[in-house]
Structure formats: structure tokens, C-alpha cells
Design a protein around this motif. Sequence first.
Motif, PDB file in Angstrom:
ATOM      1  N   GLN A 202     -21.520   5.052  -1.299  1.00 35.60           N
ATOM      2  CA  GLN A 202     -20.222   5.176  -1.970  1.00 35.60           C
ATOM      3  C   GLN A 202     -19.189   4.377  -1.184  1.00 35.60           C
ATOM      4  OE1 GLN A 202     -19.581   6.841  -4.828  1.00 35.60           O
ATOM      5  NE2 GLN A 202     -17.447   6.251  -4.844  1.00 35.60           N
ATOM      6  N   PRO A 203     -18.626   3.322  -1.756  1.00 36.70           N
ATOM      7  CA  PRO A 203     -17.694   2.488  -0.998  1.00 36.70           C
ATOM      8  C   PRO A 203     -16.343   3.160  -0.811  1.00 36.70           C
ATOM      9  CG  PRO A 203     -17.835   1.715  -3.253  1.00 36.70           C
ATOM     10  CD  PRO A 203     -18.854   2.807  -3.122  1.00 36.70           C
ATOM     11  N   LEU A 204     -15.701   2.825   0.283  1.00 37.16           N
ATOM     12  CA  LEU A 204     -14.332   3.220   0.552  1.00 37.16           C
ATOM     13  C   LEU A 204     -13.478   1.971   0.524  1.00 37.16           C
ATOM     14  CD1 LEU A 204     -12.149   5.259   1.509  1.00 37.16           C
ATOM     15  CD2 LEU A 204     -12.825   4.685   3.850  1.00 37.16           C
ATOM     16  N   ASP A 205     -12.438   1.976  -0.299  1.00 30.76           N
ATOM     17  CA  ASP A 205     -11.558   0.816  -0.410  1.00 30.76           C
ATOM     18  C   ASP A 205     -10.153   1.189   0.041  1.00 30.76           C
ATOM     19  OD1 ASP A 205     -13.182  -1.370  -1.493  1.00 30.76           O
ATOM     20  OD2 ASP A 205     -13.429  -0.074  -3.225  1.00 30.76           O
ATOM     21  N   LEU A 206      -9.549   0.293   0.813  1.00 32.89           N
ATOM     22  CA  LEU A 206      -8.206   0.481   1.349  1.00 32.89           C
ATOM     23  C   LEU A 206      -7.358  -0.730   0.992  1.00 32.89           C
ATOM     24  CD1 LEU A 206      -6.033   1.674   3.350  1.00 32.89           C
ATOM     25  CD2 LEU A 206      -7.241   0.401   5.152  1.00 32.89           C
ATOM     26  N   PHE A 207      -6.143  -0.477   0.518  1.00 31.14           N
ATOM     27  CA  PHE A 207      -5.220  -1.557   0.174  1.00 31.14           C
ATOM     28  C   PHE A 207      -3.872  -1.288   0.826  1.00 31.14           C
ATOM     29  CE2 PHE A 207      -8.212  -0.937  -3.284  1.00 31.14           C
ATOM     30  CZ  PHE A 207      -8.779  -2.198  -3.384  1.00 31.14           C
ATOM     31  N   VAL A 236      -1.350  -8.299  -0.630  1.00 37.00           N
ATOM     32  CA  VAL A 236      -2.136  -7.070  -0.534  1.00 37.00           C
ATOM     33  C   VAL A 236      -3.304  -7.345   0.402  1.00 37.00           C
ATOM     34  CG1 VAL A 236      -3.539  -5.364  -1.738  1.00 37.00           C
ATOM     35  CG2 VAL A 236      -1.523  -6.329  -2.866  1.00 37.00           C
ATOM     36  N   PHE A 237      -3.375  -6.592   1.477  1.00 36.36           N
ATOM     37  CA  PHE A 237      -4.515  -6.679   2.388  1.00 36.36           C
ATOM     38  C   PHE A 237      -5.554  -5.660   1.929  1.00 36.36           C
ATOM     39  CE2 PHE A 237      -1.023  -7.661   5.630  1.00 36.36           C
ATOM     40  CZ  PHE A 237      -1.099  -9.016   5.377  1.00 36.36           C
ATOM     41  N   GLY A 238      -6.737  -6.134   1.571  1.00 36.05           N
ATOM     42  CA  GLY A 238      -7.795  -5.252   1.092  1.00 36.05           C
ATOM     43  C   GLY A 238      -8.912  -5.114   2.099  1.00 36.05           C
ATOM     44  N   PHE A 323       0.168   1.262  -6.922  1.00 38.85           N
ATOM     45  CA  PHE A 323      -0.890   1.754  -7.796  1.00 38.85           C
ATOM     46  C   PHE A 323      -1.865   0.642  -8.212  1.00 38.85           C
ATOM     47  CE2 PHE A 323       1.792   5.396  -8.208  1.00 38.85           C
ATOM     48  CZ  PHE A 323       0.984   6.435  -8.640  1.00 38.85           C
ATOM     49  N   GLY A 324      -1.329  -0.580  -8.414  1.00 39.68           N
ATOM     50  CA  GLY A 324      -2.132  -1.650  -8.994  1.00 39.68           C
ATOM     51  C   GLY A 324      -3.441  -1.907  -8.290  1.00 39.68           C
ATOM     52  N   ILE A 383       7.747   4.865 -11.396  1.00 44.30           N
ATOM     53  CA  ILE A 383       6.362   4.412 -11.515  1.00 44.30           C
ATOM     54  C   ILE A 383       5.884   4.513 -12.960  1.00 44.30           C
ATOM     55  CG2 ILE A 383       5.810   5.018  -9.145  1.00 44.30           C
ATOM     56  CD1 ILE A 383       4.459   7.556 -10.283  1.00 44.30           C
ATOM     57  N   ARG A 384       6.821   4.536 -13.905  1.00 42.55           N
ATOM     58  CA  ARG A 384       6.433   4.709 -15.300  1.00 42.55           C
ATOM     59  C   ARG A 384       5.417   3.654 -15.741  1.00 42.55           C
ATOM     60  NH1 ARG A 384      11.249   4.562 -17.694  1.00 42.55           N
ATOM     61  NH2 ARG A 384      11.475   6.822 -17.559  1.00 42.55           N
ATOM     62  N   ASP A 385       5.632   2.406 -15.339  1.00 41.40           N
ATOM     63  CA  ASP A 385       4.708   1.348 -15.748  1.00 41.40           C
ATOM     64  C   ASP A 385       3.293   1.640 -15.258  1.00 41.40           C
ATOM     65  OD1 ASP A 385       6.825   0.116 -16.928  1.00 41.40           O
ATOM     66  OD2 ASP A 385       7.079  -1.424 -15.380  1.00 41.40           O
ATOM     67  N   ASN A 386       3.164   2.098 -14.005  1.00 39.06           N
ATOM     68  CA  ASN A 386       1.848   2.414 -13.461  1.00 39.06           C
ATOM     69  C   ASN A 386       1.206   3.566 -14.216  1.00 39.06           C
ATOM     70  OD1 ASN A 386       3.675   1.889 -10.586  1.00 39.06           O
ATOM     71  ND2 ASN A 386       1.980   0.553 -11.061  1.00 39.06           N
ATOM     72  N   LEU A 387       1.988   4.602 -14.474  1.00 40.27           N
ATOM     73  CA  LEU A 387       1.437   5.762 -15.157  1.00 40.27           C
ATOM     74  C   LEU A 387       1.060   5.433 -16.592  1.00 40.27           C
ATOM     75  CD1 LEU A 387       3.730   8.653 -13.864  1.00 40.27           C
ATOM     76  CD2 LEU A 387       1.558   7.822 -12.956  1.00 40.27           C
ATOM     77  N   GLU A 388       1.848   4.579 -17.243  1.00 40.10           N
ATOM     78  CA  GLU A 388       1.506   4.197 -18.613  1.00 40.10           C
ATOM     79  C   GLU A 388       0.221   3.379 -18.645  1.00 40.10           C
ATOM     80  OE1 GLU A 388       4.970   2.301 -20.168  1.00 40.10           O
ATOM     81  OE2 GLU A 388       5.965   4.193 -20.699  1.00 40.10           O
TER      82      GLU A 388
END
Length: 758
Positions: A202-207, A236-238, A323-324, A383-388
Amino acid sequence: MHENQEKELRLALVCYGGISLAVYMHGITKEVWHLARASCAEREGTPLQSVYHDLIEEIRDRSGLHLRVLVDILSGASAGGINAVFLAQAIATGQSLDPLTAMWLDHADVEALLAPSQAPSHRFAKIWATPLAWAMANRSHTIDETVEAGARGEVREKLERFVRSRWFEPPFGGEQLLNTLLDAFDAMAKGPAERRLLPDGQPLDLFVTATDFRGHAETLRLNSPPEVVETEHRLVFGFSDHGRGRGIADAAALAFAARATSSFPGAFPPLMVEEIDKVLADRGERWAGRDAFLQRALPEQWAENRAEKAVLIDGSVLANAPFGPAMAALRERPARRQVDRRFVFLDPTPDMRFDFYGPRQERPGFFSTIIGALSELPRKQPIRDNLEAIAARSDRIERMLAIVAEIRAEVEAQVESLFGYTLWLDYPTPKRLAAWRKRAQVAAAAKAGYGHTAYALLKVDGAIDRTAGLLQALGGAQDGQKLRSLARRLRETVRARGADRFGATLPGGASPEALDFLRGHDLGFRIRRLRLLARRLAELEQSAPRGAMRPMRDAIYGALAAYLELKRSDTFVDLQDQLTGDAGATLDTLAERMKLRLLDRQTDEVLSAGFSALSKELRRPMLLAYLGFPFFDIATLPLLQGEGVDEFDPIRVDRISPEDAKAIRTGGVAAMLKGQQFNNFGAFFSRAYRENDYLWGRLNGADRLIDIVLSTLDGDARPTAEHVAALKRRAFHAILDEEEPRLTAIPGLIRELRGEIG
């Protein structure tokens, strides 16, 4: 619900910025860490873990649901970015978060953070500025009203010293912060460690977000002029551990990201590569993957030989609620059981604004207009755009599941008429599975008529888009313009080869080239088929005898893991030199590496064993789902706009903030936190402030996490409000018992809380 059902509560944690309220957010993330540990531990451990163990056991007793809580995606900006980085390290390595607590309580202090070059040279230096300190304090209703008596002298002295530091240069030291971060990583590495807090594979991703102050050029294609250049500042550092248990990244890379994202403008100097080079040299430490990290993290700057000159500032300037990146990471999530996916965002100051500009007026003044536009407004956007976007994705999944349920009877009838009843009497050998699958796909295409052409082209486009995304990831690029350019070149090659020719006049509805392309590149089709099979398995498990479906479960998820590995860019990293500008050669190289035809044969072998292990009563609906997949896919893929869905479950969103945690005290931020004073710098001026906010973070975290875990149950299976309150009281007292020896500056608060908890 049958007692054998298993479910994963998967948390994608999004951590906001908050300056000194980072201490409060650390308390929350530490509680998330405790819950994750309790979920995967074989024994109860600490008194607090026993509370979480009892919670999970109670869910099993009430509903028959075996629940596993895990955190597999983390995203953060500014102060939230630091906490996301360290929580990711703890999850990936099994290390303890306690050293980070010591960092926040002992070193997140204005005296420790103040750069030596910025400190006043003597006690009379710029003494005329001292009244400004009292002005800042008065904006927060005076020190006497807001600070415990024992801490008032400390706050006054540190506030005066802070205001008297040199102006027009950041007062806090970047090297001091970077050394503190590296020390915390060292302490975690030397401390006790358990196993990784995620299942194998199971991968773990961090941003972590940052802002490129100078920016880098991005080319945009228009009608006229054909190209224009704009400047992009978002970064964004991933990071990912890819599920292999080797840690999330080198400590130097993580410290670089944490330092960059928390470079609050005006407080900390911007980060440049030379700073971390100097700090590491002074510490006598090497950063083995330095160049590879910089090339990946700053691709445009690296390509122009100016990565070391990049000026990085706070990540919350342009993306305070990241969120993106977390949403994008959902596309590569493996699942071994039913999933309840949550996005949990940590917002320490909901509905609050800075009071630096004084009371609200009908018309803002000159400075408040300028500073607010440059600093406050970008950070405080809702954060409406993210939630939508999340809601739209969940709506598509809900519609898809409803369609699958509605057409299941008709699809099963089609499959039965195609194969006859004798199919269920035969054991599905690998050879039979391959033949049955091909026959079902041809029948589904014929039934779909001209609609199959659109469906097939959508599959081709999906394979092209996936390949373009892979090439972009391998090249380190991040912008959508380059992605579209890559996809355009690949489509031109596919058309030139005739691999996009689908029509009723051709046998099977497609040219040989088109079929060959899909067999060599259509990874999404294989993954969707196994996902649908897993979904059907989860439904049947609710009424199946205990353990009866496990061989089939192991076969499905074992096969799925091999396909999912081909979605990850690191699987192909050794091919970077071979993936040239020739799109045709690139497609051939990738097809050769993926070997999907061989993988299909191996999958037939493991699935045939899984089917054969089932009773006839269970084998029949599973085979109907497997052979009916082409019918389902033709109906649902257009609805999903070609992207497919890895997690066939809607996303729900939860918030953790002082406004939401009301089990102990109501009143939100003002009633609980001290760090919001002095424009959210308050906790830097007093250890008592930091201890206060850290403790409230843990208590609020426990309060909300218990709510979130219980929300996985159906309404009629949830415990009574009185029972939940009793469970929370146990958790709160366990936290106070654990923290009281460490939190020596707030004995009065701890006594108050024990009384309020009851």
C-alpha cells in the motif's frame, strides 16, 4: 452485515497553514498517528491505544465489520506542510512522533528561532519600538487578559525583544529552522520504531506545496499567436514510498520541503539550495540523492541550470488548502477490501481573519488593502472549488454503481444465454477463462452496435492519456500544457498506425492494429475488470460463510497488484534514456516492458484457482460478474469520462478544527487556543501557549477521530450518544495522564480540563 466483512477507513489528510498553530496541528496529527498504530497493532499497548482498540472491537461486535484505519495520502502547506512531512515519515518507517513533540515545545520559540544577526545588539537598541509591542498585545485584548499569570512576564519580554529586532529583514533564521528540522529527523531515527503503519504494497504519498518566488516560464499554445509564455509560481514536492517500506524519502529532502513550505513571508527568509548545502556541510552530513531530488522537484529550473538559484517561499501563499495533489493521488490506490475513503482537512482557524489591521471598518485603509491583497486574501480563500470537485467525482461513482446494479440482471441474462447453464458445472481452467472472456467481449461489442466504436475510441484515448502522464512524470514536468502536447504526439502516432480504426465493417469492430494497440497498452481495462470483480466479492461476502471467499479475494488482489505496479512511474524509471522524442518507439518500448499479454495469462491462472476454490453457489455470481464486465464497462466508461476509477467508492469529507470538537468545551478557537494571538504567531512567545495548543490538538483530534471512525457504521448500528461520550471521556483522561508529566507549564489548564471532562 455478515461478521466476515472487512473494510478500510482510508484517510487522506490535508493540513492547512497556520504559523504557530502548527503546534495545535501537531497535536491532531499525533492523535491520527495513535489511531493508525492502534488499528494495526496486535496488542493494546498504551491506555490510549486500548481506547481505540475497544472502539474498533465494538464496531466489529455491533456490525460484524472488521475495520482497519490507515493514512495513505498526506498533503500540507506551510505549518501544515511540516506536520504532514513528519507524520508521513512516522507512518512509512514506524518511528515515533514523540521527538517532534519535543521540537515544537522546546524549539518553536521566538528566542530559538530568532536569527543571531537579527537580534538587538543591546537592551537599548531601538527602544523606541517597544511601544509597538504593547500595541500588538493590545490587539489581542492585552496580555493580562489572555495569558496565564505565570507566563505574562515571559510573553512581555519575548514580544519586546521580537519587536526590537532589526526591521525590513526576516527576524527568524532559516538555518535555525532547518537545523531544528534535521535534529527532529535524527531523533526519530534514533528512537523506538515499530513496523510500517500501512499494509505491504500500500503506497504512502506525501505532497508539500511551495511558491517559486521568481517563477519559471511555461509555454501556452493558442490560436494566435501560436505560443505565449507565462510565469508559473506554484510548486508541489511529491514523495512516495511505493508501498515497499523503505521510508518516504531521505531526511535532507524532507527537511528541504518542510523548510521551503514554511518560509512565511516577512518572518523567515526564502529558502535557497545553498542554505541546505551549508547546513549539511556544517553538520558533516551528506545528501546522497541531492541532484536527483532537485531535478525532480525543480524540473524547469534544473533544465535551465538555475535550480540552485531558485527562491522558495511559503507554500500557503498560493495554495493554503492543497486538496488538488491529494485528489490526483487517488488514481493509483490499490485496495484489498472495501474502502471508506475520507478527505480529512485540518483547519486550526475556521472563519477567522487576522486582526493586524484593527477593527473592521466600512472602508479599509491604505495599508490594510495592500497587505490584505498580497497576503491574507490568497490564504483565506474558501475550499468550495475543492469540495465541489470531490463531490462531482463521488456523484459519478454513485451513478456508475447505480447503473451497474440496475443492469446486473440483464447482463447476467445475456451471459447465461451466451454460455448456457453447463458453464457453471465446469471448472474454469486458465484456457477456458481466456476463451470465455474473448467470447463475452465479442458478444458485448455486437450488442452495443455503433456505440461500441465510441467506447473503443474512449479506451484508446485513455491508454494514450495514461502513457502521456507516465512520460510527464518520468520527465519531472508538472504543467498541463506539456501533458497535452505529449498526448497530441502520441495520438498522431496511433492514427498513423491505424490503431484508432473501429467500425462495424471490420471483423470484431476494429482493425488488427487497433486490437493490437489495446492488447499492448490498455492497462485501465484490466484494472477496471478486477475492481468490478472485487466489488462484487465484497457484496457477496456479507452473506457468505466466514472465510469462504478468501481464496478468491487473494486471487483478485494478487492479480490487481501486478497491474497497478505498471501505473507507477518508478516502474519505468530505468527506461528514461530509451524514451526519446519518437512517439512510436516510445509506445513500443513501453508495451515491451509492460508485457500485458503475459500478465493476462498469469492472471488467468490465479483467477482460475480462485474460482475453482469457491462453492458452485458462490462461483456462479462471481463468474457472471467477470464475464459480464465488457457489458458493464461499455455502459459505465463514458459516464466516467474515460478516466476510470480505482476506488469504486464515493469520497466523504471531514474537518477537524476547534469549531467541530465540542465534547469538552464550546466556543471554538477563542475558548481553546492561544497561538492565534499576534496574527497566529502567539505560540512562538510562550511555552505555556505551545503546551496549551498542543494539548487541545490532541483532545480535539481524539474527539473528532472517534466521530469519524463511528461514521463508518450505518445509523442503526451506531452506539448511543451516552456511550460515545463515555468512550471519549476515557480517551481524554488517557491523553491527560500521558501528557501531564511533560506539560509542566499548564497545570491549571489540566486541572480545569479534568473537571470539565468529569
